[in-house]
Every structure is written in structure tokens, then in C-alpha cells.
Scaffold this motif. Structure first.
Motif, PDB file in Angstrom:
ATOM      1  N   VAL A 170      33.357  32.383  41.358  1.00 25.79           N
ATOM      2  CA  VAL A 170      34.257  32.911  42.371  1.00 25.79           C
ATOM      3  C   VAL A 170      34.865  34.220  41.871  1.00 25.79           C
ATOM      4  N   ASP A 171      34.969  35.195  42.764  1.00 31.54           N
ATOM      5  CA  ASP A 171      35.604  36.486  42.471  1.00 31.54           C
ATOM      6  C   ASP A 171      36.935  36.552  43.205  1.00 31.54           C
ATOM      7  N   THR A 172      38.005  36.875  42.477  1.00 31.11           N
ATOM      8  CA  THR A 172      39.337  36.985  43.069  1.00 31.11           C
ATOM      9  C   THR A 172      39.997  38.295  42.648  1.00 31.11           C
ATOM     10  N   THR A 173      40.977  38.731  43.424  1.00 32.65           N
ATOM     11  CA  THR A 173      41.717  39.963  43.126  1.00 32.65           C
ATOM     12  C   THR A 173      43.217  39.702  43.242  1.00 32.65           C
ATOM     13  N   ASP A 174      44.013  40.688  42.876  1.00 29.76           N
ATOM     14  CA  ASP A 174      45.475  40.674  42.867  1.00 29.76           C
ATOM     15  C   ASP A 174      45.983  39.885  41.658  1.00 29.76           C
ATOM     16  N   ALA A 175      46.953  38.972  41.840  1.00 26.96           N
ATOM     17  CA  ALA A 175      47.619  38.327  40.703  1.00 26.96           C
ATOM     18  C   ALA A 175      46.621  37.564  39.830  1.00 26.96           C
ATOM     19  N   LEU A 176      45.738  36.835  40.444  1.00 26.81           N
ATOM     20  CA  LEU A 176      44.687  36.127  39.698  1.00 26.81           C
ATOM     21  C   LEU A 176      43.395  36.926  39.875  1.00 26.81           C
ATOM     22  N   ASP A 177      43.234  37.939  39.052  1.00 31.37           N
ATOM     23  CA  ASP A 177      42.137  38.893  39.207  1.00 31.37           C
ATOM     24  C   ASP A 177      41.047  38.579  38.194  1.00 31.37           C
ATOM     25  N   GLY A 178      39.822  38.394  38.677  1.00 35.08           N
ATOM     26  CA  GLY A 178      38.726  38.174  37.753  1.00 35.08           C
ATOM     27  C   GLY A 178      37.643  37.295  38.333  1.00 35.08           C
ATOM     28  N   GLN A 179      36.709  36.898  37.467  1.00 38.33           N
ATOM     29  CA  GLN A 179      35.623  35.993  37.832  1.00 38.33           C
ATOM     30  C   GLN A 179      35.823  34.669  37.112  1.00 38.33           C
ATOM     31  N   THR A 180      35.572  33.576  37.829  1.00 32.42           N
ATOM     32  CA  THR A 180      35.741  32.247  37.252  1.00 32.42           C
ATOM     33  C   THR A 180      34.506  31.422  37.552  1.00 32.42           C
ATOM     34  N   ASP A 181      33.940  30.812  36.524  1.00 28.25           N
ATOM     35  CA  ASP A 181      32.778  29.935  36.689  1.00 28.25           C
ATOM     36  C   ASP A 181      33.237  28.487  36.777  1.00 28.25           C
ATOM     37  N   GLY A 182      32.540  27.720  37.570  1.00 32.98           N
ATOM     38  CA  GLY A 182      32.869  26.312  37.726  1.00 32.98           C
ATOM     39  C   GLY A 182      31.672  25.526  38.230  1.00 32.98           C
ATOM     40  N   GLY A 183      31.922  24.307  38.639  1.00 30.20           N
ATOM     41  CA  GLY A 183      30.860  23.452  39.160  1.00 30.20           C
ATOM     42  C   GLY A 183      31.211  22.931  40.538  1.00 30.20           C
ATOM     43  N   PHE A 184      30.241  22.371  41.210  1.00 37.42           N
ATOM     44  CA  PHE A 184      30.466  21.801  42.541  1.00 37.42           C
ATOM     45  C   PHE A 184      29.471  20.688  42.788  1.00 37.42           C
ATOM     46  N   ALA A 185      29.784  19.854  43.763  1.00 37.01           N
ATOM     47  CA  ALA A 185      28.882  18.809  44.234  1.00 37.01           C
ATOM     48  C   ALA A 185      29.193  18.563  45.701  1.00 37.01           C
ATOM     49  N   GLY A 186      28.217  18.045  46.431  1.00 36.84           N
ATOM     50  CA  GLY A 186      28.471  17.819  47.844  1.00 36.84           C
ATOM     51  C   GLY A 186      27.334  17.124  48.559  1.00 36.84           C
ATOM     52  N   LEU A 187      27.485  17.045  49.878  1.00 39.23           N
ATOM     53  CA  LEU A 187      26.528  16.380  50.755  1.00 39.23           C
ATOM     54  C   LEU A 187      26.111  17.337  51.862  1.00 39.23           C
ATOM     55  N   GLY A 188      24.885  17.148  52.361  1.00 44.44           N
ATOM     56  CA  GLY A 188      24.406  17.972  53.458  1.00 44.44           C
ATOM     57  C   GLY A 188      23.448  17.211  54.350  1.00 44.44           C
TER      58      GLY A 188
END
Length: 209
Positions: A147-165
Motif C-alpha cells: 500500500v502507498d500512502t501520503t501525508d502524516a503516514l507517508d510511505g510504502q507498507t508491505d503486508g498480507g491478505f486473504a479472502g474469498l471470491g
């Protein structure tokens, strides 16, 4: 006398023949009548079957909704907004089981007020495990996200996900469906102890080729 007898005999023989001939010429003897041919029965065309082999490449777009949840975000409501993007992937149908991989990219309109932060985009690499139910394919998916964010929490953050489709073969070349994903990001934007969860729900349309 003999002449009279001969004339009488001839008359007796000629009378039945004349009667039969008259009956035949007058239509008195029945003639065979041809029966009309039966009318042809219309046959409906056979339905065109849509192939249910999920194997192949596909690409398309998605539109949906996302929401953040974090103790570090002090907004009165959890920040939320629209997500929209593109995806591309490949499925391999093993019979009952469908294996797949996909890359997708979303832009978002999600913003937090405290701390003031904008979520600009989310990129994902997915692995998929589905069940071939004919025209339908329910599946589970998991992978990594950035995820890419700007302003107070500025930067790139790596993470994981799971889900259904769930995917549906609308035609041989068009797939429609929906997907819900749960994301987890730790030390968000390199801030120790700031963990953010994100839930996304999207509708998808793809073209097979």
C-alpha cells in the motif's frame, strides 16, 4: 327355337358385364385414395453449450469499496472510500480444482483525518484455489500486498491478505464476479507498533483470451 335360346344366353351373359362396366365408369367401384403426407414437425435448434474449462489468461477491471481499521487512527468513523483498478491473471483447470495466479492494482479515495493520511494505491500478487462448478467457480485467495500512502503516514507498507471470491462465466470470453479481501499491515509506513487492517469488497469483470 335354338336361335331364341342362344340369344337369351347371350343376353344373360352380357347383362352382368354391362352392369359391371357401368358401375366402374360411374365411379361405383371404390378407388384407393392417397392419404396426405404428415406435416413436418419443427425441431428446435440445439442449445449452444458454453465451455466450462477455466484454463487460460484473463484481464479486466474492478470497482469496489475499502475500509481501514487501526488503533492508531482516531477518526470517529473508520476511514473508507472507493477503490478501482485493473487485474490480469491465469487459471489452470485440473478438472474439479482450478489453480490460478493474479496481479491487481487499485487506486483509492480512502482518507483518514487523524492522523491526516491518504491511501493512494494498493498492489497485490495473488494465489487462487478454486472449485470448477461448471459456469461458477468459488475460490479462496491469499498473497502479498503493498500500500502507498501520503501525508502524516507517508510511505510504502508491505503486508498480507486473504479472502474469498466467486466467478461466473457469462460467455466463452467474459467472466464476472465479486471478491472480498482482508488485509493486515504491520508497522505502517515504518511506524513501529502502528498496525492497520483493511477490508475491500469489489465487483469484477474480465475478458478471457
Amino acid at each position: 327355337m335354338k336361335t331364341t335360346l342362344k340369344i337369351a344366353r347371350t343376353s344373360m351373359l352380357a347383362a352382368p358385364l354391362a352392369f359391371a362396366t357401368g358401375m366402374a365408369s360411374a365411379g361405383g367401384m371404390s378407388e384407393p385414395i392417397a392419404a396426405p403426407a404428415p406435416a413436418p414437425i419443427p425441431v428446435a435448434p440445439a442449445p449452444v453449450a458454453i465451455g466450462t474449462d477455466w484454463t487460460g489468461f484473463y484481464a479486466g477491471g474492478q470497482l469496489g469499496y475499502g475500509q481501514l481499521d487501526s488503533d492508531a487512527i482516531t477518526d470517529s468513523d473508520d476511514p473508507s472510500g472507493a477503490i478501482y483498478g485493473v487485474h490480469a491473471g491465469y487459471n489452470y483447470d485440473l478438472g474439479s480444482i482450478v489453480l490460478g495466479g493474479e496481479l491487481d492494482f487499485d487506486l483509492t479515495s480512502i482518507e483518514a483525518d487523524a492522523p491526516a493520511t491518504e491511501v493512494d494505491s494498493v498492489a497485490r500478487a495473488k494465489a487462487k484455489l478454486g472449485y470448477d462448478a461448471g459456469l461458477f467457480m468459488p475460490y479462496v485467495t491469499a498473497g502479498v500486498a503493498r500500500v502507498d500512502t501520503t501525508d502524516a503516514l507517508d510511505g510504502q507498507t508491505d503486508g498480507g491478505f486473504a479472502g474469498l471470491g466467486l466467478s461466473y462465466l457469462l460467455s466463452d470470453t467474459v467472466i464476472v464476479g465479486g471478491e472480498v479481501l482482508q488485509h493486515q499491515f504491520e508497522d505502517f509506513a515504518d511506524n513501529d507498533g502502528v498496525d492497520v487492517d483493511a477490508t475491500t469488497l469489489s465487483l469484477r469483470a474480465s475478458f478471457r483470451f
